[in-house]
Design a protein around this motif. Structure first.
Motif, PDB file in Angstrom:
ATOM      1  N   GLY A  53       8.662   4.797   1.611  1.00 32.27           N
ATOM      2  CA  GLY A  53       7.780   4.243   2.478  1.00 32.27           C
ATOM      3  C   GLY A  53       6.344   4.259   1.970  1.00 32.27           C
ATOM      4  O   GLY A  53       6.011   4.631   0.819  1.00 32.27           O
ATOM      5  N   THR A  54       5.543   3.447   2.734  1.00 35.12           N
ATOM      6  CA  THR A  54       4.112   3.053   2.005  1.00 35.12           C
ATOM      7  C   THR A  54       3.261   3.226   3.261  1.00 35.12           C
ATOM      8  O   THR A  54       3.407   3.240   4.489  1.00 35.12           O
ATOM      9  CB  THR A  54       3.931   1.604   1.577  1.00 35.12           C
ATOM     10  OG1 THR A  54       4.286   0.719   2.635  1.00 35.12           O
ATOM     11  CG2 THR A  54       4.688   1.705   0.172  1.00 35.12           C
ATOM     12  N   ILE A  82      -0.154  10.646   6.203  1.00 40.83           N
ATOM     13  CA  ILE A  82      -1.295   9.598   6.284  1.00 40.83           C
ATOM     14  C   ILE A  82      -2.289  10.293   5.588  1.00 40.83           C
ATOM     15  O   ILE A  82      -3.045   9.483   4.798  1.00 40.83           O
ATOM     16  CB  ILE A  82      -1.815   9.442   7.716  1.00 40.83           C
ATOM     17  CG1 ILE A  82      -0.566   8.782   8.430  1.00 40.83           C
ATOM     18  CG2 ILE A  82      -2.978   8.339   7.794  1.00 40.83           C
ATOM     19  CD1 ILE A  82      -0.796   8.439   9.946  1.00 40.83           C
ATOM     20  N   ALA A  83      -2.658  11.544   5.673  1.00 37.89           N
ATOM     21  CA  ALA A  83      -3.998  12.194   5.008  1.00 37.89           C
ATOM     22  C   ALA A  83      -3.488  12.278   3.599  1.00 37.89           C
ATOM     23  O   ALA A  83      -4.665  12.451   2.820  1.00 37.89           O
ATOM     24  CB  ALA A  83      -3.964  13.489   5.925  1.00 37.89           C
ATOM     25  N   ASP A 123      -2.862  -0.199  -0.574  1.00 34.30           N
ATOM     26  CA  ASP A 123      -1.728   0.756  -0.660  1.00 34.30           C
ATOM     27  C   ASP A 123      -2.178   2.230  -0.727  1.00 34.30           C
ATOM     28  O   ASP A 123      -2.790   2.308  -1.873  1.00 34.30           O
ATOM     29  CB  ASP A 123      -0.568   0.390  -1.479  1.00 34.30           C
ATOM     30  CG  ASP A 123       0.260   1.244  -1.264  1.00 34.30           C
ATOM     31  OD1 ASP A 123       0.553   2.277  -0.740  1.00 34.30           O
ATOM     32  OD2 ASP A 123       1.378   1.041  -2.137  1.00 34.30           O
ATOM     33  N   LEU A 124      -2.188   3.001   0.185  1.00 35.28           N
ATOM     34  CA  LEU A 124      -2.714   4.402  -0.206  1.00 35.28           C
ATOM     35  C   LEU A 124      -1.911   5.640  -0.634  1.00 35.28           C
ATOM     36  O   LEU A 124      -2.013   6.580  -1.057  1.00 35.28           O
ATOM     37  CB  LEU A 124      -3.077   5.165   1.024  1.00 35.28           C
ATOM     38  CG  LEU A 124      -4.546   4.501   1.971  1.00 35.28           C
ATOM     39  CD1 LEU A 124      -4.951   5.264   3.142  1.00 35.28           C
ATOM     40  CD2 LEU A 124      -5.677   4.479   0.799  1.00 35.28           C
ATOM     41  N   THR A 125      -0.440   5.055  -0.717  1.00 37.87           N
ATOM     42  CA  THR A 125       0.777   5.837  -1.147  1.00 37.87           C
ATOM     43  C   THR A 125       0.362   6.683  -2.189  1.00 37.87           C
ATOM     44  O   THR A 125       0.737   8.208  -2.104  1.00 37.87           O
ATOM     45  CB  THR A 125       1.968   5.278  -0.816  1.00 37.87           C
ATOM     46  OG1 THR A 125       1.899   4.283  -0.324  1.00 37.87           O
ATOM     47  CG2 THR A 125       3.077   6.159  -0.852  1.00 37.87           C
ATOM     48  N   ALA A 154      -7.401  -0.804  10.071  1.00 38.56           N
ATOM     49  CA  ALA A 154      -6.158  -1.314  10.226  1.00 38.56           C
ATOM     50  C   ALA A 154      -5.185  -0.303   9.449  1.00 38.56           C
ATOM     51  O   ALA A 154      -5.055  -0.424   8.113  1.00 38.56           O
ATOM     52  CB  ALA A 154      -5.815  -2.610   9.850  1.00 38.56           C
ATOM     53  N   LEU A 155      -4.317   0.561  10.160  1.00 33.15           N
ATOM     54  CA  LEU A 155      -3.406   1.237   9.379  1.00 33.15           C
ATOM     55  C   LEU A 155      -2.164   0.962   9.622  1.00 33.15           C
ATOM     56  O   LEU A 155      -1.636   0.576  10.786  1.00 33.15           O
ATOM     57  CB  LEU A 155      -3.658   2.884   9.931  1.00 33.15           C
ATOM     58  CG  LEU A 155      -2.928   3.838   9.210  1.00 33.15           C
ATOM     59  CD1 LEU A 155      -3.376   4.108   7.825  1.00 33.15           C
ATOM     60  CD2 LEU A 155      -3.144   5.204  10.075  1.00 33.15           C
TER      61      LEU A 155
END
Lengths: 265, 399, 291
Positions: free
Chosen positions: B78-79, B69-70, B86-88, B23-24
Motif C-alpha cells: 500500500g501507499t 502515516i508518520a 507518495d510518502l511511502t 489531503a491525505l
C-alpha cells in the motif's frame, strides 16, 4: 521501532556480536586446551586426553583445596543467606533513622577495594587467631557474600505486592502466619538466587583467601594462584575449566529460580 | 451527547478548499508482524482540513495505521500519499507531518521552549525567528510564559499542550494524535478536546486522531473510522455510524444496542429470530449482504424501544411486539433502563425518559417493541461483537 | 508485623526509633561491623600508630611510589575509555535488539561477570603469552617471526582489565537506556530530525547518566585491581594494589602497607561520594539486579 536494517545498524550489530564473542572466547578456549595430551599448553593441542583431570584428582594439593572451597562456600552461603535475608527485610520494611547507614555498610564490601579488605582482615583475624583457619575463611567470605543476598532479596521485596499481605490478614492470618505462608514463599526464589550468588562469591574469591589461607587450609583459587605464578602445569587449565563449569551450572540454577519467580507473579 | 460551541473560531472553518494543503490518502495499506495482521488493506481518503478519528478496541490496528502515516512503520503493502506526493518511502523526518504522542514524548532534558524550538532547529530556522515562532506557538496553546520550565514541572494538561505546540510550530498541514488525552482525567479531557478542535479549526489542519473513547470520537470528529481486527469496519459521520451501523461489530461498538440475530427473509420482509419473526421497513432491506435465507440481525437502540402494558393494542407501525418480563430497573438520572427477559437467555434493554414514566408498566409482564423506522438490518457474518473482541484484545497483542 | 508497627506509630503510642523490622537487620549488621568494618578501622588506626602517621610520607620516600600511583591512574583511565568505547555501542545494540538477541547479548556480558576473575585472567595469559594461542596462530600463518609482546606490559593489563570491567560499563548504560521513553526518538524524527540528529540531540544526552555511572564504577574498580595486573603486567607497570601487597607480605612494613591501603580506600570513597552527587549509583546496581 523502525525495523529497517540500515548498513549502520548491521555494522553496530556485528560489532556487538564480536565483542560478545571476545568476552567469552578466552574462557571457552581453556576448555579444549585443558584436554591436551601434551605436557605443556600448546595451541593447537597435539592430542586430546583427560590426563590433567586425572592428575588433578590424584594430587593431594588440588583435591584438598577443592574440598576446602566447597566447605567454605557452603558454610558462607548458608550464613550469608540467613543474615542477608533478615537484613533485607529490616532494610526494606523497617522505618527507622540510620537506614542509609545500614545500607551503606551492607554495600561496602562491593565497593571497598578487595586488597584493602584483605589486608585489614589479615591483621585483625591474625590477632583473633582466625587467620589460616577454616572459620576465619568462612567469616570473611560471609561478609563478602552478604551484599549479594541483600541486593537480590530486597529487589524482590520492593516489587512485592503488599496488598497480598493485607488480603491474608483480612482472611484471618496473623502477621507471623502471613509472613510464613505468603511473604516467604513469594520471595523464596530470590532468596535461593541470593544463596547461589553468595556461594559463587565465595567459590571465586581469591585475594582475601590468599591472605587468610595457610598451607593446611587453602581454597582452590588460592592453590591455583600459587600454581599460575610458578608453573605452566596444564592441570591449572583443567582446574579453570572445572571452576567455570561450576559457576555456569550455578548461574543456570539462578536463572531457573528467577524464571520461576516471574512465573508465580 | 455534548453540543459544541464553534462560535469562537476566528475564521470560518475551511475543509477541502481548492489549494488547501493536507489531503491525505491511504491506499491498500497492510502490515503484518510474523503471522499477526496489524493492519489489513486499509483505504482512507481524508480531505484537507478534515478531522478524522480512528476508533476501535486496543490492538485493532489504529495506532499502527497512525505510525505508518508518520513513517515509523513501513507498510508491507500500500501507499501513503499526501497532497499528491507518495510518502511511502520518505523517512519520518522528511514527511513534515506533526504528531502528538500518547505520553507526549516531551524531551525531558530540554525546556518547554527548547522542545518547541527543536523542529525549527532541525529545519535550520534562524535563531531570532525561532524565538518568535516559539512565542507564537505558546500563545496558540495559551501557555505564554512557560518557555523556561522543564516538562516535569508542568501538569499533565500543560504537557499535553506543549506537545501540541511542538507538533504545530513548523506548520505541518497534517497532525497525527495518538490517544493524546488518554492519561488525563475526565474534566480536563473535555476541556482539551475543545482546545484541540479550536486549534485545528483555526489552522485549517487535517487531523488524524486515535482514540478508544467513542464519546471523544463523536465530539471531535467530522468522520470516524471504526477499526476491527486491522480493518476499517465502517467510516462515516458519528450520526451515520450510530443510525446506520454497517455491521454487528459497529452496532455493538458505537453506543448500546439490542441485537436480534436470525435468518433473513427479504421476500416476507421479516427476520426469523428466536423471539419470533421481526418486521423491518422496506428501506432497511436496501443494503448489501442481506440475502434471502442468509444470517442477519435487527439492531435497535435501547432509547428507540417502547414498552406497553401486555394487553395494549398493536399499532401498524410496530416492527414487533414481544411479550417479556421485567428483570431489572436501573435508575440513571435522566433516564431509566429496563432489562426485559423475552425468552430464557434473551433479554432486551429499554431506555425510557422521565416523562414517559406515565406509560411505565405496573406489573412485571410487559410488551416491548419498536417502530419499523427504528430497526436497522445488518448482515451477520459470524464476526465477533465488540464486547467479545475487547475481551480477546485484553490478552497481550504485539503492536 | 509492620501493620502493628504502623498503627502503633499512627496512634503515637510507640515512637521508638527502632521498629520490629529493624531488629531483623541487627544480626547481619553486627556481623558486618565485627568481621568487616572493625578490620578496616583497625587498619586505619594501625596506619597512624605503627609506628606513626609518618607512614603516609611513603610517597616522598622514593619516586617509585609516585610512579606506581601514576601508572595506576593512567591504566584505570585507559581501561575506562576502552570500556566506554566498546560498552556504549554494545549497550545500544542490546537496547534496540529483539528479545532473543538481547537475551543472548545479556548472557554474554553476565557469564564473564560472574565467572572467576582469576580464571579469566589465567585464560588471557594462555592467549597472550609468547608461546600463547595468539602468537602461535600468527606464527603458523606466517605473519610474524618473533612473538609479539602482548602481556607483561600495559597492553596486557588493559586487555585483561577491560574484559573484566566491561559489564560494569554495559549494565548501567543499558539500565539508563531502558528508562528512556521509547517514543522520544520517533518524536524527534517526526519533528524533522534525521536519525543521526535524533540520536545526538535526544538519545545520547538522556543516556549520559548511565555513561557517567559506568565510567565512575569502572574507574574506581580499576584503581583497586590486583590479580589481573599481577598476572598480565610487569613490575615496571605495577599497580597500587600490588604495591600494598608487596609492602605487607614481602617487606613486612605493616604500618606503611596500612597507610597505602587507607589511601586507596579514601580515594575510592571520595570518588564515589563526588560521583554519587551527579549520578545515581543505583543506576549501576539497578543494571546488575535486573539480570
Amino acid at each position: 521501532m523502525s525495523a529497517d536494517a540500515g548498513p549502520r545498524r548491521i555494522g553496530l550489530r556485528s560489532f556487538a556480536w564480536l565483542v560478545g564473542l571476545v568476552l567469552i572466547a578466552p574462557t571457552l578456549l581453556i576448555v579444549p586446551m585443558s584436554f591436551t595430551s601434551g605436557g605443556i599448553l600448546l595451541f593447537p593441542p597435539p592430542g586430546f586426553g583427560t590426563r590433567w583431570y586425572v592428575n588433578f584428582f590424584q594430587s593431594q594439593l588440588w583435591t584438598s583445596g577443592a574440598v576446602t572451597s566447597v566447605k567454605v562456600g557452603v558454610a558462607a552461603a548458608v550464613l550469608a543467606t540467613v543474615l542477608g535475608t533478615l537484613m533485607a527485610l529490616g532494610i526494606v520494611r523497617g522505618r527507622y533513622p540510620g537506614r542509609p547507614v545500614v545500607m551503606a555498610i551492607v554495600l561496602s564490601p562491593l565497593i571497598v577495594p578487595v586488597v584493602v579488605i584483605a589486608i585489614g582482615m589479615y591483621f585483625v583475624y591474625t590477632d583473633w587467631r582466625l587467620a589460616g583457619t577454616m572459620p576465619g575463611l568462612i567469616l570473611a567470605h560471609t561478609s563478602l557474600a552478604i551484599p549479594f543476598v541483600v541486593v537480590n532479596v530486597s529487589v524482590s521485596l520492593r516489587t512485592f505486592d503488599r496488598t497480598l499481605e493485607l488480603a491474608a490478614q483480612n482472611l484471618g492470618a496473623g502477621p507471623i502466619r502471613t509472613f510464613f505462608r505468603i511473604t516467604l514463599p513469594l520471595i523464596s526464589p530470590s532468596i535461593v538466587a541470593g544463596a547461589l550468588f553468595a556461594f559463587i562469591a565465595s567459590w571465586d574469591e581469591v585475594v582475601v583467601s590468599i591472605f587468610l589461607s595457610s598451607p593446611l587450609v587453602r581454597t582452590l583459587p588460592v592453590v591455583m594462584w600459587g600454581q599460575v605464578r610458578s608453573s605452566i602445569d596444564p592441570t591449572i587449565a583443567a582446574v579453570a575449566t572445572m571452576l567455570t563449569a561450576t559457576t555456569v551450572v550455578i548461574l543456570s540454577l539462578v536463572m531457573l529460580a528467577q524464571r520461576r519467580s516471574r512465573a508465580t507473579r | 451527547m455534548v453540543t459544541v460551541q464553534r462560535s469562537e473560531d476566528a475564521a470560518p472553518r475551511r475543509i477541502g478548499e481548492p489549494g488547501q494543503p493536507g489531503a491525505l490518502s491511504l491506499r491498500g495499506v497492510s502490515k503484518l508482524y510474523g503471522d499477526v495482521v496489524a493492519v489489513r488493506d486499509v483505504d482512507l481518503e481524508v480531505r484537507p482540513g478534515e478531522f478524522v478519528t480512528l476508533l476501535g478496541p486496543s490492538g485493532s490496528g489504529k495506532t499502527t495505521t497512525l505510525r505508518i502515516i508518520a513513517g515509523f512503520i513501513r507498510p508491507d503493502a500500500g501507499t501513503v500519499v499526501l497532497d499528491g506526493q507518495d510518502l511511502t518511502k520518505v523517512p519520518p523526518h522528511r514527511r513534515g507531518i506533526g504528531m502528538v504522542f500518547q505520553n507526549y514524548a516531551l524531551f525531558p532534558h530540554m525546556t518547554v521552549a527548547g522542545n518547541i524550538a527543536f523542529p525549527l532547529e532541525m529545519r535550520r530556522v534562524p535563531k531570532a525567528q525561532r524565538a518568535r515562532l516559539v512565542e507564537d506557538a505558546l500563545r496558540l496553546v495559551r501557555l505564554e510564559g512557560f518557555g523556561d520550565r522543564y516538562p516535569r514541572q508542568l501538569s499533565g494538561g500543560q504537557q499535553q499542550r506543549v506537545a501540541l505546540a511542538r507538533a504545530l510550530v513548523f506548520h505541518p498541514s497534517v497532525l497525527l494524535m495518538d490517544e493524546p488525552l488518554g492519561a488525563l482525567d475526565k474534566k480536563l479531557r473535555e476541556a482539551l478536546q475543545l482546545e484541540v478542535m479550536r486549534v485545528a479549526h483555526q489552522l485549517g489542519l487535517t487531523v488524524i486522531y486515535v482514540t478508544h473513547d467513542q464519546e471523544e470520537a463523536l465530539v471531535m470528529s467530522d468522520r470516524i473510522a471504526v477499526y476491527s481486527h486491522g480493518r476499517i469496519a465502517q467510516i462515516g459521520t458519528g450520526e451515520e455510524l450510530y443510525e446506520r451501523p454497517a455491521s454487528l461489530f459497529v452496532a455493538d461498538f458505537i453506543g448500546e444496542s439490542n441485537i436480534f440475530r436470525g435468518i433473513l427473509r427479504p421476500s416476507a420482509g421479516v427476520v426469523e429470530t428466536a423471539v419470533g419473526p421481526l418486521r423491518a421497513a422496506a428501506e432497511a432491506w436496501a443494503r448489501e449482504g442481506l440475502r434471502e435465507g442468509g444470517a442477519g440481525a435487527v439492531v435497535v437502540r435501547p432509547e428507540r424501544m417502547w414498552m406497553r402494558a401486555p394487553d395494549a393494542e398493536p399499532r401498524p407501525s410496530d416492527a414487533a411486539a414481544l411479550r417479556g418480563r421485567i428483570r431489572e430497573v436501573i435508575y440513571l438520572g435522566s433516564t431509566r433502563k429496563y432489562v426485559v427477559e423475552l425468552a430464557p437467555e434473551i433479554t432486551a434493554v429499554v431506555r425510557t425518559q422521565g416523562p414517559r414514566l406515565a406509560d411505565a408498566p405496573t406489573g412485571p409482564e410487559v410488551l416491548v417493541g419498536w417502530d419499523l423506522a427504528d430497526g436497522v438490518l445488518v448482515p451477520d457474518t459470524g464476526e465477533e461483537t465488540a464486547a467479545e473482541e475487547a475481551e480477546e484484545a485484553a490478552a497481550p497483542v504485539p503492536r | 508485623m509492620s501493620q502493628v508497627a504502623r498503627q502503633g506509630r499512627r496512634a503515637g503510642s510507640i515512637r521508638s526509633p527502632l521498629d520490629a523490622w529493624a531488629l531483623l537487620a541487627m544480626p547481619g549488621f553486627l556481623f558486618l561491623v565485627v568481621f568487616f568494618l572493625v578490620p578496616l578501622v583497625r587498619m586505619g588506626l594501625r596506619s597512624l600508630t605503627d609506628p606513626s602517621p609518618a607512614n603516609y610520607r611513603i610517597f616522598l620516600e622514593s619516586p617509585i611510589y609516585l610512579r606506581v600511583l601514576w601508572t595506576t591512574i593512567r591504566t584505570s583511565l585507559i581501561v575506562t575509555v576502552v570500556c566506554l568505547l566498546i560498552g556504549y555501542p554494545y549497550a545500544y545494540v542490546m537496547h534496540h535488539a529483539g528479545p532473543k538477541t538481547r537475551a543472548a547479548l545479556t548472557v554474554l556480558v553476565l557469564v564473564p561477570f560472574w565467572s572467576s576473575l582469576l580464571v579469566r585472567t589465567y585464560a588471557w595469559t594462555v592467549l597472550l603469552q609468547d608461546s600463547g594461542v595468539i602468537n602461535s596462530v600468527l606464527r603458523d600463518l606466517g605473519l610474524i617471526d618473533e612473538p609479539l609482546q602482548l602481556m607483561r606490559n600495559t597492553l596486557g593489563v588493559t586487555i585483561g582489565m577491560s574484559h573484566i570491567l566491561l559489564p560494569f560499563m554495559v549494565l548501567p548504560i543499558w539500565a539508563t537506556m531502558r528508562r528512556i521513553d521509547p517514543d522520544l526518538v520517533p518524536a524527534a524524527e517526526s519533528l524533522g530530525a534525521p536519525p543521526r540528529a535524533a540520536f545526538r540531540k535526544v538519545f545520547l544526552p538522556l543516556s549520559l547518566p548511565g555513561v557517567f555511572a559506568g565510567c565512575l564504577l569502572v574507574f574506581v574498580l580499576a584503581l583497586g585491581f590486583y590479580i589481573t595486573p599481577a598476572l598480565l603486567g610487569s613490575p615496571q607497570n605495577a599497580m597500587f594494589s600490588e604495591l600494598i601487597v608487596n609492602m605487607v607480605s614481602e617487606r613486612l612494613r605493616f604500618g606503611v602497607g596500612s597507610a597505602l591501603a587507607m589511601t586507596l580506600l579514601a580515594v575510592t570513597l571520595v570518588l564515589l561520594a563526588i560521583g554519587s552527587r551527579f549520578v545515581r549509583l543505583g543506576d549501576a546496581l539497578g543494571g546488575m539486579e535486573s539480570r
